[in-house]
Each structure stands twice: as structure tokens, then as C-alpha cells.
Design a protein around this motif. Structure first.
Motif, PDB file in Angstrom:
ATOM      1  N   LEU A 169       0.822  -1.222   0.000  1.00 25.57           N
ATOM      2  CA  LEU A 169       0.000   0.000   0.000  1.00 25.57           C
ATOM      3  C   LEU A 169       0.856   1.272   0.000  1.00 25.57           C
ATOM      4  CD1 LEU A 169      -2.990  -0.652   2.435  1.00 25.57           C
ATOM      5  CD2 LEU A 169      -3.098  -0.164  -0.008  1.00 25.57           C
ATOM      6  N   PRO A 170       0.569   2.203  -0.907  1.00 22.13           N
ATOM      7  CA  PRO A 170       1.311   3.465  -0.921  1.00 22.13           C
ATOM      8  C   PRO A 170       0.721   4.434   0.111  1.00 22.13           C
ATOM      9  CG  PRO A 170      -0.311   3.450  -2.663  1.00 22.13           C
ATOM     10  CD  PRO A 170      -0.443   2.137  -1.964  1.00 22.13           C
ATOM     11  N   GLU A 171       1.278   5.654   0.180  1.00 20.93           N
ATOM     12  CA  GLU A 171       0.740   6.664   1.106  1.00 20.93           C
ATOM     13  C   GLU A 171      -0.747   6.875   0.852  1.00 20.93           C
ATOM     14  OE1 GLU A 171       1.941   8.082   3.824  1.00 20.93           O
ATOM     15  OE2 GLU A 171       3.554   6.657   3.445  1.00 20.93           O
ATOM     16  N   ASP A 172      -1.092   6.957  -0.421  1.00 30.01           N
ATOM     17  CA  ASP A 172      -2.503   7.142  -0.772  1.00 30.01           C
ATOM     18  C   ASP A 172      -3.208   5.779  -0.780  1.00 30.01           C
ATOM     19  OD1 ASP A 172      -4.945   7.916  -1.656  1.00 30.01           O
ATOM     20  OD2 ASP A 172      -4.308   8.465  -3.684  1.00 30.01           O
ATOM     21  N   ALA A 173      -3.311   5.192   0.430  1.00 29.25           N
ATOM     22  CA  ALA A 173      -3.880   3.835   0.525  1.00 29.25           C
ATOM     23  C   ALA A 173      -5.329   3.820   0.051  1.00 29.25           C
ATOM     24  CB  ALA A 173      -3.798   3.349   1.960  1.00 29.25           C
ATOM     25  N   GLY A 174      -6.088   4.858   0.403  1.00 29.72           N
ATOM     26  CA  GLY A 174      -7.490   4.920   0.011  1.00 29.72           C
ATOM     27  C   GLY A 174      -7.623   4.984  -1.502  1.00 29.72           C
ATOM     28  N   GLY A 175      -6.801   5.815  -2.120  1.00 29.15           N
ATOM     29  CA  GLY A 175      -6.841   5.943  -3.585  1.00 29.15           C
ATOM     30  C   GLY A 175      -6.490   4.625  -4.247  1.00 29.15           C
ATOM     31  N   PHE A 176      -5.502   3.933  -3.674  1.00 23.83           N
ATOM     32  CA  PHE A 176      -5.103   2.652  -4.255  1.00 23.83           C
ATOM     33  C   PHE A 176      -6.235   1.625  -4.115  1.00 23.83           C
ATOM     34  CE2 PHE A 176      -3.258  -1.585  -3.990  1.00 23.83           C
ATOM     35  CZ  PHE A 176      -2.644  -1.636  -5.238  1.00 23.83           C
ATOM     36  N   ASN A 177      -6.834   1.570  -2.915  1.00 23.96           N
ATOM     37  CA  ASN A 177      -7.969   0.643  -2.731  1.00 23.96           C
ATOM     38  C   ASN A 177      -9.076   0.955  -3.728  1.00 23.96           C
ATOM     39  OD1 ASN A 177      -6.963  -0.934  -0.643  1.00 23.96           O
ATOM     40  ND2 ASN A 177      -7.702   0.460   0.942  1.00 23.96           N
ATOM     41  N   GLU A 178      -9.362   2.243  -3.882  1.00 27.96           N
ATOM     42  CA  GLU A 178     -10.434   2.618  -4.814  1.00 27.96           C
ATOM     43  C   GLU A 178     -10.072   2.261  -6.253  1.00 27.96           C
ATOM     44  OE1 GLU A 178     -13.178   6.082  -3.960  1.00 27.96           O
ATOM     45  OE2 GLU A 178     -11.250   6.836  -3.233  1.00 27.96           O
ATOM     46  N   SER A 179      -8.797   2.401  -6.585  1.00 23.81           N
ATOM     47  CA  SER A 179      -8.396   2.101  -7.964  1.00 23.81           C
ATOM     48  C   SER A 179      -8.585   0.613  -8.261  1.00 23.81           C
ATOM     49  CB  SER A 179      -6.949   2.532  -8.215  1.00 23.81           C
ATOM     50  OG  SER A 179      -6.063   1.698  -7.498  1.00 23.81           O
ATOM     51  N   LEU A 180      -8.263  -0.229  -7.275  1.00 22.96           N
ATOM     52  CA  LEU A 180      -8.447  -1.677  -7.480  1.00 22.96           C
ATOM     53  C   LEU A 180      -9.934  -2.022  -7.625  1.00 22.96           C
ATOM     54  CD1 LEU A 180      -6.129  -3.726  -5.101  1.00 22.96           C
ATOM     55  CD2 LEU A 180      -6.436  -4.058  -7.536  1.00 22.96           C
ATOM     56  N   MET A 181     -10.747  -1.386  -6.756  1.00 23.77           N
ATOM     57  CA  MET A 181     -12.200  -1.652  -6.828  1.00 23.77           C
ATOM     58  C   MET A 181     -12.730  -1.189  -8.186  1.00 23.77           C
ATOM     59  SD  MET A 181     -13.503  -0.030  -3.259  1.00 23.77           S
ATOM     60  CE  MET A 181     -12.528  -0.060  -1.798  1.00 23.77           C
ATOM     61  N   ALA A 182     -12.277  -0.014  -8.621  1.00 23.62           N
ATOM     62  CA  ALA A 182     -12.784   0.544  -9.877  1.00 23.62           C
ATOM     63  C   ALA A 182     -12.326  -0.299 -11.062  1.00 23.62           C
ATOM     64  CB  ALA A 182     -12.302   1.984 -10.026  1.00 23.62           C
ATOM     65  N   LEU A 183     -11.107  -0.824 -10.985  1.00 20.29           N
ATOM     66  CA  LEU A 183     -10.633  -1.686 -12.080  1.00 20.29           C
ATOM     67  C   LEU A 183     -11.526  -2.916 -12.199  1.00 20.29           C
ATOM     68  CD1 LEU A 183      -8.053  -1.719 -14.051  1.00 20.29           C
ATOM     69  CD2 LEU A 183      -7.352  -3.649 -12.646  1.00 20.29           C
ATOM     70  N   GLY A 184     -11.864  -3.494 -11.030  1.00 21.72           N
ATOM     71  CA  GLY A 184     -12.737  -4.672 -11.033  1.00 21.72           C
ATOM     72  C   GLY A 184     -14.138  -4.336 -11.524  1.00 21.72           C
ATOM     73  N   ALA A 185     -14.589  -3.119 -11.253  1.00 25.62           N
ATOM     74  CA  ALA A 185     -15.965  -2.755 -11.622  1.00 25.62           C
ATOM     75  C   ALA A 185     -16.087  -2.312 -13.082  1.00 25.62           C
ATOM     76  CB  ALA A 185     -16.454  -1.631 -10.708  1.00 25.62           C
ATOM     77  N   THR A 186     -14.998  -1.843 -13.681  1.00 29.60           N
ATOM     78  CA  THR A 186     -15.141  -1.273 -15.029  1.00 29.60           C
ATOM     79  C   THR A 186     -14.274  -1.940 -16.111  1.00 29.60           C
ATOM     80  OG1 THR A 186     -13.436   0.380 -14.573  1.00 29.60           O
ATOM     81  CG2 THR A 186     -15.706   1.024 -14.109  1.00 29.60           C
ATOM     82  N   ILE A 187     -13.197  -2.627 -15.717  1.00 29.29           N
ATOM     83  CA  ILE A 187     -12.283  -3.207 -16.724  1.00 29.29           C
ATOM     84  C   ILE A 187     -12.192  -4.731 -16.580  1.00 29.29           C
ATOM     85  CG2 ILE A 187      -9.865  -3.273 -17.525  1.00 29.29           C
ATOM     86  CD1 ILE A 187     -10.883  -0.574 -18.083  1.00 29.29           C
ATOM     87  N   CYS A 188     -11.898  -5.176 -15.367  1.00 26.69           N
ATOM     88  CA  CYS A 188     -11.705  -6.607 -15.126  1.00 26.69           C
ATOM     89  C   CYS A 188     -13.008  -7.152 -14.544  1.00 26.69           C
ATOM     90  CB  CYS A 188     -10.531  -6.788 -14.164  1.00 26.69           C
ATOM     91  SG  CYS A 188      -9.930  -8.473 -14.067  1.00 26.69           S
ATOM     92  N   MET A 189     -14.043  -7.136 -15.384  1.00 21.02           N
ATOM     93  CA  MET A 189     -15.382  -7.500 -14.890  1.00 21.02           C
ATOM     94  C   MET A 189     -15.566  -9.020 -14.961  1.00 21.02           C
ATOM     95  SD  MET A 189     -17.435  -4.326 -16.597  1.00 21.02           S
ATOM     96  CE  MET A 189     -16.507  -4.261 -18.122  1.00 21.02           C
ATOM     97  N   PRO A 190     -16.636  -9.523 -14.371  1.00 16.30           N
ATOM     98  CA  PRO A 190     -16.784 -10.982 -14.353  1.00 16.30           C
ATOM     99  C   PRO A 190     -16.792 -11.594 -15.758  1.00 16.30           C
ATOM    100  CG  PRO A 190     -18.308  -9.981 -12.795  1.00 16.30           C
ATOM    101  CD  PRO A 190     -17.658  -8.855 -13.540  1.00 16.30           C
ATOM    102  N   LYS A 191     -17.643 -11.064 -16.650  1.00 18.45           N
ATOM    103  CA  LYS A 191     -17.737 -11.690 -17.990  1.00 18.45           C
ATOM    104  C   LYS A 191     -17.011 -10.864 -19.039  1.00 18.45           C
ATOM    105  CE  LYS A 191     -21.481 -14.780 -17.294  1.00 18.45           C
ATOM    106  NZ  LYS A 191     -22.499 -14.377 -16.332  1.00 18.45           N
ATOM    107  N   VAL A 192     -17.190  -9.554 -18.983  1.00 20.65           N
ATOM    108  CA  VAL A 192     -16.519  -8.684 -19.952  1.00 20.65           C
ATOM    109  C   VAL A 192     -15.172  -8.269 -19.360  1.00 20.65           C
ATOM    110  CG1 VAL A 192     -16.690  -6.518 -21.232  1.00 20.65           C
ATOM    111  CG2 VAL A 192     -18.772  -7.822 -20.665  1.00 20.65           C
ATOM    112  N   VAL A 193     -14.109  -8.597 -20.082  1.00 27.46           N
ATOM    113  CA  VAL A 193     -12.774  -8.306 -19.558  1.00 27.46           C
ATOM    114  C   VAL A 193     -12.024  -7.500 -20.617  1.00 27.46           C
ATOM    115  CG1 VAL A 193     -10.760  -9.318 -18.451  1.00 27.46           C
ATOM    116  CG2 VAL A 193     -12.903 -10.570 -18.468  1.00 27.46           C
TER     117      VAL A 193
END
Ligand code: SF4
Length: 340
Positions: A169-193
Motif C-alpha cells: 500500500l502506498p501513502e494514498d492507501a485509500g486511492g489505491f484501494n479505490e483504484s483496485l475496486m474501480a478496475l474490477g468494476a469497469t475493466i476486469c469484470m466478471p464476464k466482460v474483460v
């Protein structure tokens, strides 16, 4: 995994969606938005979140909100117990922490409705502490990225990835957590990848090996099979018969006579007479239950006194106690008949 930090933060900076709960996040706004996001999609949450925060702008308002009004604000989101837990959580924070969401991870985790994920999200996004927030989206991204086939429904897998993230985790831990969540929600989705535009595709193992659809592993744990047995502990008063078992569960261990159904005491006597025993009397033992990894056994037990043990393998109490390997499922009976 350290190499994912900068590409993800850069990507998130450029692609962050304009969401109300991202503007000046407080523990309260993160709490409400994250609990809502656990139930439905971002687009649906937008209007619910807006109405909720307008009606109940802070923990105090939520703590004092009549249940009817609360449920009305929640109507359509489902899982009403989560709304009730939010209120309980607010009341506890008002009473126990003077209305300030605790900064301590353990204390926060004890609040009603606050699990590991919500706790990590609040402490990292609102308090800038280095805790991971691991939800299904994050687990999907990371199991693909590392081609990890561990079952994501298991707590130990969640804990493993939580630890892994907290190492990087970097200093901006919240931003990093959000970036991972957002990647899963918009790019690395369950069916559409959409690996072609994924900021971490260069080192993604599933992408490189073309095995994306193999991850994540969410196999439901096998249901345990149920068995019913009658255990017959046959004795002449001095020795007890124990038979070597060769089946998968009890392989190589000693067992009483085991009948794969429940027998009454009369049926048990008949069974033993058929095996040439001369039954003198029968003592009922208490029913027992034993849980194996993939099986549950319900067992009836009888201590059966016979005239002669014939040529079956027989053991004294001392031998059973010190030399014979008895499966734990039968030990409960043996304790009862006081062999130990
Ligand atoms: S490269 Fe594809 S599979 Fe790998 S993390 Fe990115 S979107 Fe997911």
C-alpha cells in the motif's frame, strides 16, 4: 505485486468517475456508500446515496432516525438488515465514541455491520490509514493478475490477499484501494474483460496465459454427506471386539461392529445372533454425531454382552487405551462405556 501500484494510481487519476461519495469523503459518507455499493450497481446507488445523505447528513441524524423513515430511504435496495445495522452502528458510535468513527481497526471492526472490507475502506479512504479493502471485485482482479486458483469464498484467501495488498500500500492507501475496486468494476469484470486497456496487463498472468476465465475460483465447498450408523461394542465382560477397517474414512483403524443404518436393540441382537453370537444383554448408549471433512455421521450405540467372543480380534481395556488406534468418532462411545 508492487509493480501494480503506480500504473493503477495513474489510471485511477485519469479515469475516476465523478461520484458524490468521492468528494471530501468522511467515515460516514464512506460507510453509507460502501454498504449501498455492496447491494447494487454504482448507477443505482447514486440517487439512493443522494437522498439518504440529504435526509440523514451525519451519524447523529442516522442514530436518531425512526425505523420507518430509515426503511423508506432504503426501499428498493433490499437487505433491510443492513440498513438496521447502519443505525445500530451509528447509535454505538454516538454512545461509545462521542459520535466519532473509531480510528482503531479492531474497534471499528466490532461495530455492527462493519466487516473487514468496509472497515478497510473507511480507515483508508477517510482516515488515510494503510489498510486494504478486499471485496469480490478486488479478489477477481488479483486472482487473475497472479493466476491464483485459491477459492475466493474462503476467508483464508481473502486474508491472504489483504496481507499482500497491505505489504504494497502506498501513502494514498485509500486511492489505491479505490483504484483496485474501480478496475474490477469497469475493466476486469466478471464476464466482460477489457485487458487491452487494463493498466496492469503487462504482468497479468491470466492475460499472458490466456486463462482469464479460469479465475476467480469460486467453487462452492462440497456439501457434507450424511450417514447413519449403529455401533455395536461387543464384550464378554473382559475383552472387547474391535475390527480393522479398510474403508476410506477409517482406513487402518479399529472399529466396533458398524451397521450402516439405525437398529433397535432387538435388531442389534438379531444382527449379532446371525453372526453366531449368543447375546446375554444389551445396554443402550447415548446417540452421537461426528463431523468429518466431507461427511457427517449420526450414530446409535449399544454395549452388547455376549457369552463368547468367538474368533474375532479382542482387546482388553488397557490395550484399547494404550495400543489400539481408535477413530475419534468411536472414542465418544468408549468414554461413555468407561473403557478409559
Ligand atoms: S489484464 Fe485483463 S485479466 Fe488481467 S487484471 Fe487486467 S483486465 Fe483483469
Amino acid at each position: 505485486m508492487k509493480e501494480i501500484v503506480i500504473p493503477l494510481l495513474d489510471w485511477f487519476k485519469k479515469n475516476k468517475r465523478d461520484l458524490d461519495w468521492r468528494k471530501n469523503p468522511t467515515p460516514y459518507t464512506v460507510l453509507i456508500s460502501e454498504v449501498m455499493l455492496q447491494q447494487t450497481r454504482v448507477e443505482t446507488v447514486r440517487s439512493y446515496y443522494k437522498n439518504f445523505i440529504e435526509a440523514l447528513p451525519n451519524l447523529k441524524a442516522l442514530a436518531e432516525c425512526p425505523e420507518e423513515k430509515l426503511l423508506k430511504l432504503w426501499e428498493g435496495l433490499g437487505y433491510y438488515s443492513r440498513a438496521r445495522n447502519l443505525k445500530k452502528c451509528a447509535i454505538q458510535i454516538m454512545n461509545q465514541y462521542d459520535g466519532v468513527f473509531p480510528k482503531d481497526y479492531r474497534k471499528a471492526l466490532e461495530l455492527p455491520g462493519v466487516g473487514m472490507y468496509t472497515c478497510g475502506a473507511i480507515l483508508s479512504i477517510a482516515y488515510h490509514q494503510k489498510y486494504a479493502a478486499v471485496d469480490g471485485n478486488v479478489l477477481r482482479v488479483l486472482t487473475r493478475y497472479t493466476a491464483c486458483s485459491s477459492n475466493i469464498l474462503l476467508d483464508k484467501t481473502k486474508q491472504y490477499f489483504k496481507n499482500k495488498i497491505e505489504e504494497i500500500l502506498p501513502e494514498d492507501a485509500g486511492g489505491f484501494n479505490e483504484s483496485l475496486m474501480a478496475l474490477g468494476a469497469t475493466i476486469c469484470m466478471p464476464k466482460v474483460v477489457r485487458c487491452d486497456i487494463c493498466p496492469i496487463h503487462r504482468n497479468c498472468k491470466a492475460y499472458q496465459t490466456n486463462t482469464i476465465q479460469s479465475f476467480p475460483n469460486k467453487a462452492k465447498p462440497k456439501e457434507k454427506r450424511i450417514f447413519e450408523y449403529t455401533c455395536l461394542f461387543v464384550t464378554d465382560g473382559k475383552h472387547y471386539i474391535l475390527l480393522p477397517k479398510e474403508d476410506n474414512v477409517l482406513k487402518g483403524m479399529a472399529s466396533p461392529f458398524l451397521v450402516d443404518r439405525f437398529l433397535s436393540s432387538n435388531d442389534a441382537a438379531d444382527f449379532l445372533e446371525e453372526h453366531q453370537f449368543s447375546v446375554l444383554h444389551i445396554v443402550n448408549l447415548n446417540d452421537k454425531k461426528h463431523i468429518f471433512t466431507h461427511q457427517i455421521w449420526y450414530m446409535k450405540g449399544y454395549l452388547v454382552f455376549v457369552r463368547d467372543l468367538l474368533s474375532y480380534p479382542k482387546y482388553t481395556k488397557e490395550q484399547i487405551q494404550n495400543q489400539i488406534s481408535i477413530p475419534i468418532c468411536f472414542k465418544k462411545f468408549i468414554d461413555e462405556i468407561n473403557l478409559n
